[in-house]
Scaffold this motif. Structure first.
Motif: not given
Length: 122
Positions: A30-36, A42-43, A88-91, A105-106
């Protein structure tokens, strides 16, 4: 719902990684999933999102290189990352929200995983 992100690591530019986001606690279908992601100094920024129906959205910076997907039977989402670049380096964080849409949006997301580090060497 609890989210556990995994699959990060060190890879050379041009390489590939697949991130996983395992969900538990509720009916993930039932959930949407996102990647940030959040790079050094950076923000946090949107990467990709997938609705409960499988509709997807991508940031312009990753279109054609990253693919988001999900396996309802396994309560797991994925982010396949190809042609990786140093920028692309990031957490990378996975997130989930119970909705019909696929938010980019987060602040729209209610649940977050702990993050997994992706480092791309040039």
């Amino acid at each position: 719902v609890q989210l556990q992100a995994s699959g990060g690591g060190l890879v050379q530019a041009g390489g590939s990684l697949r991130l996983s986001c395992a969900a538990s606690g509720r009916t993930f279908s039932r959930y949407a999933m996102g990647w940030f992601r959040q790079g050094p100094g950076k923000e946090r920024e949107f990467v990709a999102a997938i609705s409960r129906y499988g509709d997807t959205s991508y940031a312009d910076s990753v279109k054609g290189r990253f693919t988001i997907s999900r396996d309802h039977a396994k309560n797991t989402g994925y982010l396949q990352m190809n042609s990786l670049k140093a920028e692309d380096t990031a957490v990378y964080y996975c997130a989930a929200v119970e909705t019909f849409t696929r938010p980019t949006t987060a602040m729209a997301y209610d649940y977050w995983g702990q993050g997994t580090q992706v480092t791309v060497s040039s």
